[in-house]
Design an enzyme around this catalytic site. Sequence first.
Site, PDB file in Angstrom:
ATOM      1  N   ASP A  52       0.810  -1.217   0.000  1.00  0.00           N
ATOM      2  CA  ASP A  52       0.000   0.000   0.000  1.00  0.00           C
ATOM      3  C   ASP A  52       0.845   1.268   0.000  1.00  0.00           C
ATOM      4  O   ASP A  52       2.065   1.212   0.134  1.00  0.00           O
ATOM      5  CB  ASP A  52      -0.931  -0.019   1.225  1.00  0.00           C
ATOM      6  CG  ASP A  52      -2.049  -1.035   1.061  1.00  0.00           C
ATOM      7  OD1 ASP A  52      -2.776  -0.952   0.062  1.00  0.00           O
ATOM      8  OD2 ASP A  52      -2.162  -1.923   1.935  1.00  0.00           O
ATOM      9  N   TYR A 110       7.347  -9.858   6.874  1.00  0.00           N
ATOM     10  CA  TYR A 110       7.067  -8.426   7.025  1.00  0.00           C
ATOM     11  C   TYR A 110       7.648  -7.933   8.339  1.00  0.00           C
ATOM     12  O   TYR A 110       7.674  -8.672   9.330  1.00  0.00           O
ATOM     13  CB  TYR A 110       5.551  -8.161   7.066  1.00  0.00           C
ATOM     14  CG  TYR A 110       4.903  -7.986   5.723  1.00  0.00           C
ATOM     15  CD1 TYR A 110       4.967  -6.772   5.048  1.00  0.00           C
ATOM     16  CD2 TYR A 110       4.205  -9.029   5.123  1.00  0.00           C
ATOM     17  CE1 TYR A 110       4.352  -6.596   3.814  1.00  0.00           C
ATOM     18  CE2 TYR A 110       3.586  -8.866   3.886  1.00  0.00           C
ATOM     19  CZ  TYR A 110       3.664  -7.640   3.237  1.00  0.00           C
ATOM     20  OH  TYR A 110       3.055  -7.466   2.026  1.00  0.00           O
TER      21      TYR A 110
END
Lengths: 247, 247
Positions: A52, A110
């Site tokens: 994003d 992540y």
Amino acid sequence: MFRYKVTLSYDGTQFLGWQRQPEGRTVQSEIEKALSQILNTEITIQSSGRTDAQVHAKGQVFHFDSDKELAGEKFRYSLNRVLPKDIHIIEIKNVPTDFHARFGVKAKHYQYLVNVGEASPFFNNYRYELMRKVDIKKVLLASKDFIGRHDFRNFTSKEIDDNGFIREIYKLDISVQDDIVTFDFIGSGFMRYMVRMIVGTLLAIGIGQEEVSFVHERLLATPRQTVRYKAPGQGLYLVSVSYQEEA
Amino acid sequence: MFRYKVTLSYDGTQFLGWQRQPEGRTVQSEIEKALSQILNTEITIQSSGRTDAQVHAKGQVFHFDSDKELAGEKFRYSLNRVLPKDIHIIEIKNVPTDFHARFGVKAKHYQYLVNVGEASPFFNNYRYELMRKVDIKKVLLASKDFIGRHDFRNFTSKEIDDNGFIREIYKLDISVQDDIVTFDFIGSGFMRYMVRMIVGTLLAIGIGQEEVSFVHERLLATPRQTVRYKAPGQGLYLVSVSYQEEA
């Protein structure tokens, strides 16, 4: 036809995110523009998944096809010269044509960075400047509930998913050094906002807005009751993507 | 009247530099605007010296006067809330009215960061991405000539200086770690572009554009013959300013 697997890093600050859009600067469109220019033909790339706006990558992966046989290191050098400086190609590898950057993903790593100490003017775009005291013991305790196979429908903005909402988190490590809290997630796959909603929830527990039991409750809650916590994008890094063939 | 000594850090990326200008965003004007707003009267500040566009500070110092007695920590908190996030106030101290942020400077510490390894998309605004091999032994050898009291007229853009061009460099340390070369300068004072022209010259020697003897020659060269090397602003940090009273 040759297929190339490309590993890259990017600073997400000045991008609307990974995915090509009709308007605005995205990582995918910058790379497709550069590749199309160098190879003199329209190139479309396929990533391991989107990131994003503001989200960074230290090791994103994509693949593309070309009828040209490219010399890895030399081609990498040319591509880095053409690309803007906030994108950097780390490696280009010739792979079998059955390699697929998205469908072949085995696991993703992540990382999320939170500053709980004094603010610094240098990291506004590179971590979440929370600047509140966090009860790390509570965060650690609550984090255990996320590990393993769960229905994560309450920890994503996704309304519907072809694969359902079950995902597996193999590892969730939390470490603290010099007022920086680092969350490391390794999992089978992460849905939209999933890491940020998990971190947001753990921080809500750490500052006393929710009880430790909140995680367990929301992991079981059906019908759907999405959490309202979401840590901001600039603290998130896609560190690496691993594939079957590397096992 | 009360005089306040303020220590602050800022990310120089989005600024035209320290000094207030008729147009454009500068550190001084952002701070004067914030102080004037909080104190409800026009405030002018006096720094230890300017920094140029893109140049960062970890410990710049300025002073200002007010007829109000301000509670240090509480006032610092309010000021940080009003200021943009790329400026951060570290300390506010009530000082004697004969303290002067510029005229009282005893020494300044500047740091310059150069990456000689693989590029990274995350540090374009925070160091010089040279991406060339540098002969560190030559750089170290040449750097010795800068230490001490010299006429630096060939290492500044300044055409004329009330104090002449003599300055003293007390210390010039160079260290290398993970492909990052760090230059630490401590000196009596630095003229415009002086650190960047010294670093630029040392890098020119390190990549073989000039001989080691070049430094010695240019330090002695009169009439003036300014060097044409200048490392870019984003690699430079004003680390700290020291004053007599702290001796």
